[in-house]
Design a protein around this motif. Structure first.
Motif, PDB file in Angstrom:
ATOM      1  N   CYS A  38       9.871  -4.351 -22.074  1.00 25.01           N
ATOM      2  CA  CYS A  38       8.550  -4.970 -22.433  1.00 25.01           C
ATOM      3  C   CYS A  38       7.844  -4.014 -23.607  1.00 25.01           C
ATOM      4  O   CYS A  38       6.792  -4.028 -23.611  1.00 25.01           O
ATOM      5  CB  CYS A  38       7.702  -4.361 -20.874  1.00 25.01           C
ATOM      6  SG  CYS A  38       8.340  -5.189 -19.655  1.00 25.01           S
ATOM      7  N   GLU A  39       8.686  -3.593 -24.190  1.00 25.04           N
ATOM      8  CA  GLU A  39       8.155  -2.849 -25.333  1.00 25.04           C
ATOM      9  C   GLU A  39       7.942  -4.299 -26.707  1.00 25.04           C
ATOM     10  O   GLU A  39       8.990  -4.470 -27.343  1.00 25.04           O
ATOM     11  CB  GLU A  39       9.214  -1.818 -26.023  1.00 25.04           C
ATOM     12  CG  GLU A  39       8.800  -0.957 -27.233  1.00 25.04           C
ATOM     13  CD  GLU A  39       7.731  -0.165 -26.831  1.00 25.04           C
ATOM     14  OE1 GLU A  39       7.842   0.583 -25.988  1.00 25.04           O
ATOM     15  OE2 GLU A  39       6.613  -0.510 -27.204  1.00 25.04           O
ATOM     16  N   LYS A  40       6.739  -4.499 -26.626  1.00 20.03           N
ATOM     17  CA  LYS A  40       6.631  -5.960 -27.483  1.00 20.03           C
ATOM     18  C   LYS A  40       5.615  -5.428 -28.743  1.00 20.03           C
ATOM     19  O   LYS A  40       5.291  -6.147 -29.440  1.00 20.03           O
ATOM     20  CB  LYS A  40       5.936  -6.781 -26.524  1.00 20.03           C
ATOM     21  CG  LYS A  40       6.792  -7.505 -25.696  1.00 20.03           C
ATOM     22  CD  LYS A  40       7.928  -8.396 -26.524  1.00 20.03           C
ATOM     23  CE  LYS A  40       8.948  -8.740 -25.358  1.00 20.03           C
ATOM     24  NZ  LYS A  40      10.347  -9.232 -25.978  1.00 20.03           N
ATOM     25  N   ASP A  41       5.300  -3.831 -28.781  1.00 20.04           N
ATOM     26  CA  ASP A  41       4.465  -3.689 -29.981  1.00 20.04           C
ATOM     27  C   ASP A  41       5.204  -3.915 -31.277  1.00 20.04           C
ATOM     28  O   ASP A  41       6.554  -3.689 -31.449  1.00 20.04           O
ATOM     29  CB  ASP A  41       4.149  -2.017 -29.990  1.00 20.04           C
ATOM     30  CG  ASP A  41       3.069  -1.810 -29.205  1.00 20.04           C
ATOM     31  OD1 ASP A  41       2.248  -2.977 -28.685  1.00 20.04           O
ATOM     32  OD2 ASP A  41       3.034  -0.698 -28.775  1.00 20.04           O
ATOM     33  N   GLU A  42       4.634  -4.506 -32.190  1.00 18.43           N
ATOM     34  CA  GLU A  42       4.998  -4.762 -33.643  1.00 18.43           C
ATOM     35  C   GLU A  42       5.735  -3.559 -34.318  1.00 18.43           C
ATOM     36  O   GLU A  42       4.791  -2.443 -34.197  1.00 18.43           O
ATOM     37  CB  GLU A  42       4.019  -5.269 -34.369  1.00 18.43           C
ATOM     38  CG  GLU A  42       4.300  -6.057 -35.550  1.00 18.43           C
ATOM     39  CD  GLU A  42       5.045  -7.440 -35.636  1.00 18.43           C
ATOM     40  OE1 GLU A  42       5.631  -7.878 -36.411  1.00 18.43           O
ATOM     41  OE2 GLU A  42       5.276  -8.266 -34.362  1.00 18.43           O
ATOM     42  N   GLY A  43       7.061  -3.435 -34.634  1.00 22.82           N
ATOM     43  CA  GLY A  43       7.630  -2.317 -35.322  1.00 22.82           C
ATOM     44  C   GLY A  43       8.117  -1.336 -34.235  1.00 22.82           C
ATOM     45  O   GLY A  43       8.734  -0.338 -34.702  1.00 22.82           O
ATOM     46  N   ALA A  44       7.886  -1.544 -33.089  1.00 22.83           N
ATOM     47  CA  ALA A  44       8.327  -0.448 -32.150  1.00 22.83           C
ATOM     48  C   ALA A  44       9.932  -0.778 -31.863  1.00 22.83           C
ATOM     49  O   ALA A  44      10.361  -1.887 -31.788  1.00 22.83           O
ATOM     50  CB  ALA A  44       7.683  -0.572 -30.650  1.00 22.83           C
ATOM     51  N   ALA A  45      10.833   0.308 -31.673  1.00 25.04           N
ATOM     52  CA  ALA A  45      12.059   0.053 -31.307  1.00 25.04           C
ATOM     53  C   ALA A  45      12.347  -0.761 -29.858  1.00 25.04           C
ATOM     54  O   ALA A  45      11.597  -0.445 -28.949  1.00 25.04           O
ATOM     55  CB  ALA A  45      12.967   1.395 -31.277  1.00 25.04           C
ATOM     56  N   PRO A  46      13.352  -1.424 -29.736  1.00 24.23           N
ATOM     57  CA  PRO A  46      13.341  -2.028 -28.416  1.00 24.23           C
ATOM     58  C   PRO A  46      13.650  -1.255 -27.470  1.00 24.23           C
ATOM     59  O   PRO A  46      14.282  -0.154 -28.041  1.00 24.23           O
ATOM     60  CB  PRO A  46      14.621  -3.127 -28.853  1.00 24.23           C
ATOM     61  CG  PRO A  46      14.625  -3.201 -30.132  1.00 24.23           C
ATOM     62  CD  PRO A  46      14.255  -2.105 -30.864  1.00 24.23           C
ATOM     63  N   ARG A  47      13.494  -1.421 -26.433  1.00 24.75           N
ATOM     64  CA  ARG A  47      13.904  -0.643 -25.229  1.00 24.75           C
ATOM     65  C   ARG A  47      14.740  -1.137 -23.992  1.00 24.75           C
ATOM     66  O   ARG A  47      14.095  -1.558 -23.067  1.00 24.75           O
ATOM     67  CB  ARG A  47      12.934   0.237 -24.601  1.00 24.75           C
ATOM     68  CG  ARG A  47      13.215   1.360 -23.760  1.00 24.75           C
ATOM     69  CD  ARG A  47      12.179   2.144 -23.078  1.00 24.75           C
ATOM     70  NE  ARG A  47      12.883   3.003 -22.002  1.00 24.75           N
ATOM     71  CZ  ARG A  47      12.186   3.405 -20.849  1.00 24.75           C
ATOM     72  NH1 ARG A  47      11.082   3.146 -20.576  1.00 24.75           N
ATOM     73  NH2 ARG A  47      12.782   4.237 -20.086  1.00 24.75           N
ATOM     74  N   PRO A  48      15.974  -2.074 -24.271  1.00 22.33           N
ATOM     75  CA  PRO A  48      16.514  -2.764 -23.312  1.00 22.33           C
ATOM     76  C   PRO A  48      16.894  -1.856 -22.133  1.00 22.33           C
ATOM     77  O   PRO A  48      17.658  -0.882 -22.081  1.00 22.33           O
ATOM     78  CB  PRO A  48      17.809  -3.273 -24.042  1.00 22.33           C
ATOM     79  CG  PRO A  48      17.990  -2.314 -25.165  1.00 22.33           C
ATOM     80  CD  PRO A  48      16.728  -1.945 -25.544  1.00 22.33           C
ATOM     81  N   MET A  49      16.524  -2.281 -20.780  1.00 22.53           N
ATOM     82  CA  MET A  49      16.945  -1.432 -19.826  1.00 22.53           C
ATOM     83  C   MET A  49      17.765  -2.467 -18.785  1.00 22.53           C
ATOM     84  O   MET A  49      17.504  -3.570 -18.545  1.00 22.53           O
ATOM     85  CB  MET A  49      15.582  -0.955 -18.972  1.00 22.53           C
ATOM     86  CG  MET A  49      14.816  -0.133 -19.921  1.00 22.53           C
ATOM     87  SD  MET A  49      13.317   0.642 -18.654  1.00 22.53           S
ATOM     88  CE  MET A  49      14.503   1.768 -17.634  1.00 22.53           C
TER      89      MET A  49
END
Ligand code: K1U
Ligand code: ZN
Length: 173
Positions: free
Chosen positions: A63-74
């Motif tokens: 749910c890490e959808k911020d522009e530029g934020a690293a993905p957080r696949p769980m």
């Protein structure tokens, strides 16, 4: 890695309770990779194994959808909600198995979830915001429940009829 086909409602497999994971093997690790690829490709923020016709208690989310934020696949195996907040929140939910239909659903605003990781460890974490909404939506999929089951019967019926029409059109093309 490969894209998996996402089942569209109504489908009896989306109404079944999925089976617990008993051991982690190469097939399960491949399924996790495929589900993450399928989720990002859709695009979506979550996906549960029954949505790709595998009746196993596994879900993926990011749910890490911020522009530029690293993905957080769980990847969560056998997830269960162990605590819910009194506070509730409303979110306009969607579902990859019910394309282009959205409706407001009220759920606990915060939840604590326990699960097993792909390396067999027991994990526990508190989720809030969109993460809390998403993890509850995905655990519902493992229990054969869809977000439209929270809606009034008439609205649910209207969405189901639209999906039946969509499936007929997809079968023709
Ligand atoms: O389980 C699913 O069908 C995936 C679903 C998860 C979800 C969405 C909204 C609230 C709760 C759970 C989706 O990912 S629908 C697509 C979506 O919400 C989205 C797509 C791209 C960017 C941001 C959101
Ligand atoms: Zn869904």
């Amino acid at each position: 890695m490969a894209l998996r086909n996402i089942l569209i409602h109504p489908d009896p497999r989306l109404k079944k309770v999925a089976d617990p994971v008993v051991s982690v093997d190469d097939d399960l690790r491949r399924l996790a990779d495929d589900m993450l690829e399928t989720m990002y490709d859709a695009p979506g923020i979550g996906l549960a194994a029954p949505q790709v016709a595998v009746m196993t208690r596994m879900l993926v989310m990011d749910c890490e959808k911020d522009e530029g934020a690293a993905p957080r696949p769980m990847v969560l195996l056998n997830p269960s909600v162990v605590w819910t907040s009194e506070e509730r929140s409303v979110y306009d939910e969607g579902c990859l198995s019910i394309p282009e239909q959205y409706a407001e659903v009220e759920r606990p605003a915060e939840v604590e979830v326990q699960w097993m990781s792909l390396d067999g460890k027991t994990m526990r974490e508190k989720f809030d915001g969109l993460w809390a909404t998403c993890v509850q939506h995905e655990i519902d999929h493992l229990d054969g429940k869809l977000f439209i089951d929270y809606l009034k019967p008439l609205k649910r019926q209207m969405i189901t009829r639209k999906m039946q029409k969509l499936k007929r059109e997809m079968a023709r093309s």
